[in-house]
Design a protein around this motif. Structure first.
Motif, short mmCIF file in Angstrom:
data_model
loop_
_atom_site.label_atom_id
_atom_site.label_comp_id
_atom_site.label_asym_id
_atom_site.label_seq_id
_atom_site.Cartn_x
_atom_site.Cartn_y
_atom_site.Cartn_z
N UNK A 179 40.11 36.38 30.89
CA UNK A 179 40.88 35.34 31.57
C UNK A 179 41.70 34.58 30.53
N UNK A 180 43.03 34.56 30.63
CA UNK A 180 43.87 33.89 29.62
C UNK A 180 43.60 32.39 29.55
N UNK A 181 44.02 31.79 28.44
CA UNK A 181 43.95 30.34 28.29
C UNK A 181 44.88 29.66 29.30
N UNK A 182 44.53 28.43 29.65
CA UNK A 182 45.39 27.63 30.51
C UNK A 182 45.27 27.93 31.98
N UNK A 183 44.32 28.78 32.36
CA UNK A 183 44.13 29.08 33.78
C UNK A 183 42.92 28.37 34.34
N UNK A 184 42.41 28.89 35.43
CA UNK A 184 41.20 28.36 36.06
C UNK A 184 40.11 29.43 35.97
#
Length: 512
Positions: free
Chosen positions: A403-408
């Motif tokens: 899961x990339x950074x800055x997501x939920x």
């Protein structure tokens, strides 16, 4: 020539009809307030006259009309009135039907009879007196006096032809929600001279449906006057489709207060229907109204979701009637709340609802959700998607979700054969699951919150027909073969990202 009328005892006496120069019918219609007070002179001898009087007010002329009744005390001898003296010194005349009136002096009074005469005196006269000198047929003479007190009667003045503006009374109707009113001059008389009395109907837009300030005039007040031949007016004013106050006031547009502010001027008793003057000079319902079902402001909100699950709420207070600051309340899930005041014509875009509270957002004013004031977080289309990579050999089938950074946080369901593993992948992290290799040739990866599915084919190399979990004969897979698997995993990383972007609820196949 003296006209004599004789009255015989025992015979009914018919009083002469009053018919002065003014027609009797007009006089009778104008006369009110009769008195019967009279003084009778005490006779000095057996021969005498008895004098009594009554009076009425002639409202056409403003004079008092006194009727003197002079009675002859003698039943055997007629009498003649030789001299008449009056106070005030105006004529005293006997009314003769069908003929001109004659002076009382010289009139004969029959035996035991009487004669009536009329005297007009000024309306302000306090007392009147009549002195009569009589001579009987037997040559006897006697002077008698009668008087009447007029001061005890109501004042006598000419009937008014108009009403002074300071004394005029009115009646009114009033419908605040519709913005209509009428005002009428009471009685049959117009206002005197060039007098005019103005009345004004004014509406305001207001911050509340009950009295509250500040208030601002809405549109143009309706104003008109009563005077001359105009004895009734109708007023009609526009009413805003929001909180309002409508007032029917005594006076013209120069009496209008704009704006109505805290501790400022008020209409008070100028409102028609009030208990005090001048408003109480008009009878009718209370001439004021407060009401309206919605705000005169135009509060609005817009929402912007971020990839990290937060929502920025922008609040604005604009519109043609927006002269009031608006207090907004932004509510989120789990009891989260924030109040924001926005001044007229301004906006605020600094309210951020945390991700854990952004599932159901409401914007309220005065405890009510405004139009378009509900929202829940929605994933922006430009947010980077999670990726899935694989690591497969003849013994295991491993899947990794990143899961990339800055997501939920993202929920991922991995299914291979009859086994399912579920992981929640935090932003900036990865979660790996491993399955024992079996006969199934595909695994299913589902991201339910993103409505995404990915089907991955299990196809390791050099497993002797592969997929059965048994090692192929000969040497284990090493060297170049191991390097090829790693290269394939890197390729799947890129392919997986593309597949998730393109495939929403479509099952995409690729070979691991």
């Amino acid at each position: 020539m003296t006209t004599k009328r004789f009255f015989t005892p025992g015979v009914r006496v018919i009083r002469p009809k009053l018919s002065l120069r003014r027609p009797l019918a007009v006089l009778a219609a104008a006369l009110i307030g009769m008195t019967g007070a009279a003084a009778v002179a005490t006779p000095a001898s057996a021969h005498h006259t008895t004098i009594t009087a009554t009076a009425v007010c002639d409202q056409l002329s403003g004079e008092r009309v006194i009727t003197w009744k002079v009675v002859n005390s003698e039943r055997r001898s007629a009498a003649t009135i030789k001299k008449v003296t009056t106070t005030p010194s105006t004529k005293v005349q006997v009314l003769v039907p069908g003929a001109e009136a004659v002076d009382l002096q010289g009139v004969a009074i029959p035996k035991g009879g009487f004669v009536e005469a009329v005297q007009r005196v000024p309306g302000e006269t306090a007392t009147a007196e009549l002195v009569v000198e009589g001579r009987w047929d037997n040559r006897r003479e006697q002077t008698n006096k009668g008087s009447i007190n007029l001061a005890a009667d109501a004042a006598c003045a000419p009937a008014p032809k108009c009403v002074d503006a300071s004394d005029a009374k009115y009646s009114h109707t009033f419908d605040g929600p519709k913005g209509t009113a009428t005002v009428k001059l009471e009685g049959d008389l117009p206002l005197c001279g060039d007098a005019k009395q103005y009345f004004t109907l004014v509406s305001y837009f207001a911050p509340r449906p009950k009295f509250a300030t500040p208030q601002y005039v809405y549109g143009a007040p309706a104003s008109d006057f009563l005077g001359g031949t105009q004895t009734e007016i109708a007023l009609n004013v526009g009413v805003p489709d929001c909180h309002t106050q409508v007032d029917l006031i005594w006076g013209g547009v120069d009496e209008v207060i704009d704006p109505l502010v805290e501790n400022g001027k008020r209409y008070g008793d100028k409102k028609l229907g009030e208990k005090g003057a001048p408003g109480n000079r008009s009878s009718g319902p209370q001439g004021w109204y407060n009401g309206g079902s919605k705000n005169c402001t135009t509060p609005a909100s817009t929402f912007a979701s971020a990839c990290d699950g937060t929502v920025t709420v922008s609040l604005s207070n604009d519109g043609t009637l927006s002269r009031y600051a608006v207090e907004f309340e932004v509510r989120g899930e789990n009891g989260w709340s924030k109040k924001v005041t926005v001044e007229p014509g301004k906006a605020d875009n600094e309210t951020v609802v945390p991700a854990e509270n952004a599932g159901a957002i409401e914007v309220l004013v005065d405890g009510k959700v405004i139009e378009g004031g509900t929202y829940k977080w929605q994933r922006p289309e430009d947010c980077p998607l999670p990726t899935v990579t694989t690591d497969a050999d003849c013994e295991t089938f491993a899947l990794t979700a990143s899961n990339p950074e800055g997501g939920v946080p993202v929920k991922v369901e991995f299914t291979y054969g009859d086994k399912t593993e579920t992981r929640t992948v935090a932003p900036g992290t990865s979660e790996k699951v491993s399955f024992k290799a079996g006969d199934e040739e595909t695994a299913l990866v589902v991201l339910p919150e993103l409505d995404l599915e990915l089907e991955v084919v299990y196809a390791p190399e050099d497993c002797g027909g592969g997929g059965g979990g048994e090692e192929p004969p000969g040497l284990p897979v090493t060297g170049a073969a191991a390097g090829g698997i790693a290269a394939g995993a890197i390729a799947l990383l890129a392919v997986g990202a593309v597949l998730f972007v393109m495939a929403r609820r479509r099952r995409i196949h690729f070979t691991a």
